[in-house]
Design a protein around this motif. Structure first.
Motif, PDB file in Angstrom:
ATOM      1  N   PHE A  55     -96.099  42.698  24.496  1.00 18.00           N
ATOM      2  CA  PHE A  55     -94.479  41.815  24.776  1.00 18.00           C
ATOM      3  C   PHE A  55     -94.567  41.934  26.308  1.00 18.00           C
ATOM      4  CE2 PHE A  55     -93.502  42.336  20.427  1.00 18.00           C
ATOM      5  CZ  PHE A  55     -92.989  41.200  20.262  1.00 18.00           C
ATOM      6  N   ALA A  56     -94.730  43.055  27.258  1.00 17.97           N
ATOM      7  CA  ALA A  56     -94.844  42.931  28.587  1.00 17.97           C
ATOM      8  C   ALA A  56     -95.842  41.816  29.118  1.00 17.97           C
ATOM      9  CB  ALA A  56     -95.071  44.277  29.284  1.00 17.97           C
ATOM     10  N   LEU A  86     -88.943  30.840  32.024  1.00 21.52           N
ATOM     11  CA  LEU A  86     -88.722  31.363  30.781  1.00 21.52           C
ATOM     12  C   LEU A  86     -89.340  32.524  30.486  1.00 21.52           C
ATOM     13  CD1 LEU A  86     -88.457  30.026  27.889  1.00 21.52           C
ATOM     14  CD2 LEU A  86     -90.589  29.088  27.616  1.00 21.52           C
ATOM     15  N   GLU A  87     -88.422  33.461  29.770  1.00 22.59           N
ATOM     16  CA  GLU A  87     -88.597  34.804  29.411  1.00 22.59           C
ATOM     17  C   GLU A  87     -88.562  35.084  28.026  1.00 22.59           C
ATOM     18  OE1 GLU A  87     -86.337  37.790  31.122  1.00 22.59           O
ATOM     19  OE2 GLU A  87     -84.716  36.636  31.120  1.00 22.59           O
ATOM     20  N   LEU A  88     -89.244  36.146  27.349  1.00 22.39           N
ATOM     21  CA  LEU A  88     -89.454  36.374  26.097  1.00 22.39           C
ATOM     22  C   LEU A  88     -89.350  37.788  25.908  1.00 22.39           C
ATOM     23  CD1 LEU A  88     -90.664  35.144  23.417  1.00 22.39           C
ATOM     24  CD2 LEU A  88     -92.757  36.274  23.918  1.00 22.39           C
ATOM     25  N   GLU A  89     -88.607  38.166  25.037  1.00 22.76           N
ATOM     26  CA  GLU A  89     -88.332  39.651  24.680  1.00 22.76           C
ATOM     27  C   GLU A  89     -87.895  39.974  23.166  1.00 22.76           C
ATOM     28  OE1 GLU A  89     -85.124  41.383  27.067  1.00 22.76           O
ATOM     29  OE2 GLU A  89     -86.128  40.961  28.972  1.00 22.76           O
ATOM     30  N   LEU A 139    -101.407  41.277  16.904  1.00 22.81           N
ATOM     31  CA  LEU A 139    -100.235  40.879  17.416  1.00 22.81           C
ATOM     32  C   LEU A 139    -100.128  40.045  18.549  1.00 22.81           C
ATOM     33  CD1 LEU A 139     -97.101  41.288  17.366  1.00 22.81           C
ATOM     34  CD2 LEU A 139     -97.524  43.502  18.997  1.00 22.81           C
ATOM     35  N   ALA A 140    -101.028  40.214  19.591  1.00 24.10           N
ATOM     36  CA  ALA A 140    -101.092  39.285  20.653  1.00 24.10           C
ATOM     37  C   ALA A 140    -101.444  37.626  20.163  1.00 24.10           C
ATOM     38  CB  ALA A 140    -102.444  39.643  21.727  1.00 24.10           C
TER      39      ALA A 140
END
Length: 162
Positions: free
Chosen positions: A29-30, A44-47, A127-128
């Motif tokens: 995720f990082a 744009l950010e993803l968390e 997951l990636a």
């Protein structure tokens, strides 16, 4: 006779493996967050985020009884994890849900649910790949495009926001 010492040792080994798996999830995720920020010039950010779980409406809701009861005795809302995105440079920088996220204490397998599909990930690589597939999905792409199209904050917006 039950061997409690052996059970304890197996539990300790399982705890180490679980911590490693959770670290791998965090690493994926990082990396995804960093790459999206770079690809969009910080737009744009993803968390992984917690959102209030929708509550089923009841007959009491329709007559307003539940609202009065909730004001007198507030019940903590149940939360659920999601993969979400936002545009931190936008005036409206609210998070948008992209995929429901489930991860057991052990770290894997985890589950992404979106656009009428469930993707189960058994390790860091899967997951990636699942997150890459999520980002490449047309339904998700539309939501991300909406975020990128939001009006950006001005210098005045930043200074008046406190």
């Amino acid at each position: 006779m039950t061997d409690f010492a052996d059970a304890f040792n197996r539990g300790q080994a399982a705890a180490v493996l679980a911590a490693q798996a959770r670290a791998q999830v965090d690493e994926v995720f990082a990396s995804a967050k960093q790459q999206l920020l770079e690809a969009t010039n910080g737009r744009l950010e993803l968390e992984r985020r917690q959102f209030e779980k929708p509550r089923r409406r009841t007959a009491a809701d329709m007559f307003g009884v539940a609202n009065i009861e909730n004001m007198l005795n507030p019940i903590p809302r149940e939360m659920e994890p999601w993969i979400a995105a936002r545009n931190p440079t936008a005036v409206d920088s609210e998070w948008v849900k992209l995929a429901k996220w489930e991860r057991p204490q052990e770290g894997f397998p985890c589950l992404l649910s979106y656009d009428k599909r469930d993707v189960r990930c058994h390790d860091q690589e899967s997951l990636a790949e699942a997150i890459a597939e999520l980002l490449a999905n047309a339904w998700v792409g539309e939501r991300l495009r909406e975020l990128l199209d939001r009006p950006e904050k001005t210098v005045e917006d930043d200074s008046s926001g406190g």
